[in-house]
Design an enzyme around this catalytic site. Structure first.
Site, PDB file in Angstrom:
ATOM      1  N   THR A  49       0.859  -1.150  -0.143  1.00  0.00           N
ATOM      2  CA  THR A  49       0.017   0.197  -0.051  1.00  0.00           C
ATOM      3  C   THR A  49       0.712   1.330  -0.079  1.00  0.00           C
ATOM      4  OG1 THR A  49      -0.222   0.349   2.572  1.00  0.00           O
ATOM      5  CG2 THR A  49      -1.869  -1.225   1.056  1.00  0.00           C
ATOM      6  N   ASP A  50       2.116   1.148   0.165  1.00  0.00           N
ATOM      7  CA  ASP A  50       2.973   2.273   0.191  1.00  0.00           C
ATOM      8  C   ASP A  50       4.123   2.300  -0.583  1.00  0.00           C
ATOM      9  OD1 ASP A  50       3.449   5.239   1.048  1.00  0.00           O
ATOM     10  OD2 ASP A  50       4.304   4.674   2.792  1.00  0.00           O
ATOM     11  N   LEU A  51       4.120   1.490  -1.651  1.00  0.00           N
ATOM     12  CA  LEU A  51       5.225   0.943  -2.392  1.00  0.00           C
ATOM     13  C   LEU A  51       5.594   2.106  -3.439  1.00  0.00           C
ATOM     14  CD1 LEU A  51       7.441  -0.958  -2.510  1.00  0.00           C
ATOM     15  CD2 LEU A  51       5.984  -2.419  -3.834  1.00  0.00           C
TER      16      LEU A  51
ATOM     17  N   ASN B 243      10.814   3.807  -0.783  1.00  0.00           N
ATOM     18  CA  ASN B 243      10.554   2.625  -0.129  1.00  0.00           C
ATOM     19  C   ASN B 243      10.947   1.459  -0.737  1.00  0.00           C
ATOM     20  OD1 ASN B 243       9.707   3.703   2.353  1.00  0.00           O
ATOM     21  ND2 ASN B 243       7.626   3.565   1.838  1.00  0.00           N
TER      22      ASN B 243
END
Ligand SMILES: Nc1ncnc2c1ncn2[C@@H]1O[C@H](COP(=O)(O)OP(=O)(O)O)[C@@H](O)[C@H]1O
Ligand SMILES: [Mg+2]
Length: 307
Positions: A191-193, A197
């Site tokens: 969800t936060d790629l 990251n």
């Protein structure tokens, strides 16, 4: 030995009393963890948006990092995701204390995907999807529960809000369809790629860090690759913003073997949720631009992926 917190971590305290309490307790907490886990500090601490990351050596002398994060809901299952991935496509978890939001992680290189050509980075990230999109462990919350809540907020947005009504209505209708589809639950997603990251590694050229995992639909994963490094798309001579966004979108969809319609639907829904949060001025949403510029970006992305 006491740890000097970086300026950026001290500044977390400005976000409110919970954050201030977290920052206050951090030096002692880090000290206790170093002691209990028999780690030695091995370099300057760094940080992201919600965690302190300290380079350490394990008792055996191996390079690692100690990550201690703010105890928000999003990061509750970070260790679980890393555990389930076993280092495939993601940083290896060496040890965790979920109650203290502390993790000992394999140390990766400083280099992330920021300096790669954006389309090359999209190919790398799409390759990681294939490794990290595994069946979701039962502890993970369903993405659909969040989406229902956020879309309810979107439905309550006044007609006078500075977002095209057509896009809001479209996001609401798409989100209803996506939530109703049972195949949109059951896969662990990050969800936060995005570019920052993903760090360079030795076991694999690139590895994901910092998951905020839920049980959801892999197609949800794309949007952060569009809204991060957005400014460079507006600064490219000879290429329209729309073309730049569409190139990223199609590179991700093709390399991941995704369904284009579904990927598009999630981008529209996510961009309208982001717009909503920006209008609600949530202090938790990282903001590098004024609301207007941010809204303009959300709208541009939601439009660009459509025909
Ligand atoms: N395993 C690791 N090895 C080396 N550096 C790391 C590692 N994990 C995180 N970092 C560094 O710390 C920063 C913040 O870590 P991250 O997990 O993204 O936390 P946040 O939730 O605060 O964004 C990263 O951008 C990176 O520079
Ligand atoms: Mg991060």
């Amino acid at each position: 030995m006491s740890i000097a917190l970086p300026e950026g971590v001290l500044a977390f305290a400005d976000r409110g009393p919970d954050w201030a309490a977290f920052v206050d307790a951090l030096p002692r907490l880090v000290h206790e963890l170093l002691d209990e886990w028999k780690l030695t500090a091995d370099g300057e601490p760094t940080h992201g948006y919600c965690a302190l990351v300290l380079p350490v050596r394990t008792p055996g002398g191996a390079p690692a990092v100690l990550k201690v994060g703010f105890p928000d809901d999003e990061s509750e299952h970070e260790h679980l995701a890393l555990q389930h991935w076993h280092g495939r496509g993601a940083v290896q978890l060496l040890r965790a204390d979920p109650h203290r939001r502390a993790m000992l992680l394999e140390r990766l290189h400083r280099e992330d995907l920021t300096d790669l050509w954006d389309l090359e980075a999209c190919e790398v990230v799409a390759g990681l999807y294939a490794q990290i999109h595994v069946p979701a462990p039962p502890q993970l919350r369903p993405l659909t529960a969040y989406v229902e809540r956020w879309s309810a907020g979107l439905a309550g947005l006044p007609r006078s809000a500075p977002v095209p009504r057509r896009l809001v209505e479209q996001a609401l209708s798409l989100s209803r369809d996506l939530v109703a589809d049972p195949t949109g639950t059951g896969t662990m997603i990050h969800t936060d790629l995005h570019y920052e990251n993903v760090l360079a590694g030795d076991r694999q050229p690139w590895l994901a860090i910092d998951p905020k995992p839920v049980s959801g639909d892999p197609h949800y994963e794309l949007a952060p690759m569009l809204w991060n490094r957005f400014d460079e798309l507006t600064a490219q001579p000879g290429q329209s913003l729309r073309d730049g966004l569409r190139r990223r979108f199609h590179t991700l969809v093709d390399a991941a073997g995704f369904d284009e319609h579904r990927a598009r639907a999630w981008v529209v829904v996510r961009m309208m949720h982001n717009a909503l949060w920006s209008l609600q001025d949530e202090p938790d949403v990282p903001r590098h631009t004024s609301t207007d510029a941010y809204l303009t970006m959300c709208i541009a992305i939601a439009k660009a992926v459509q025909d």
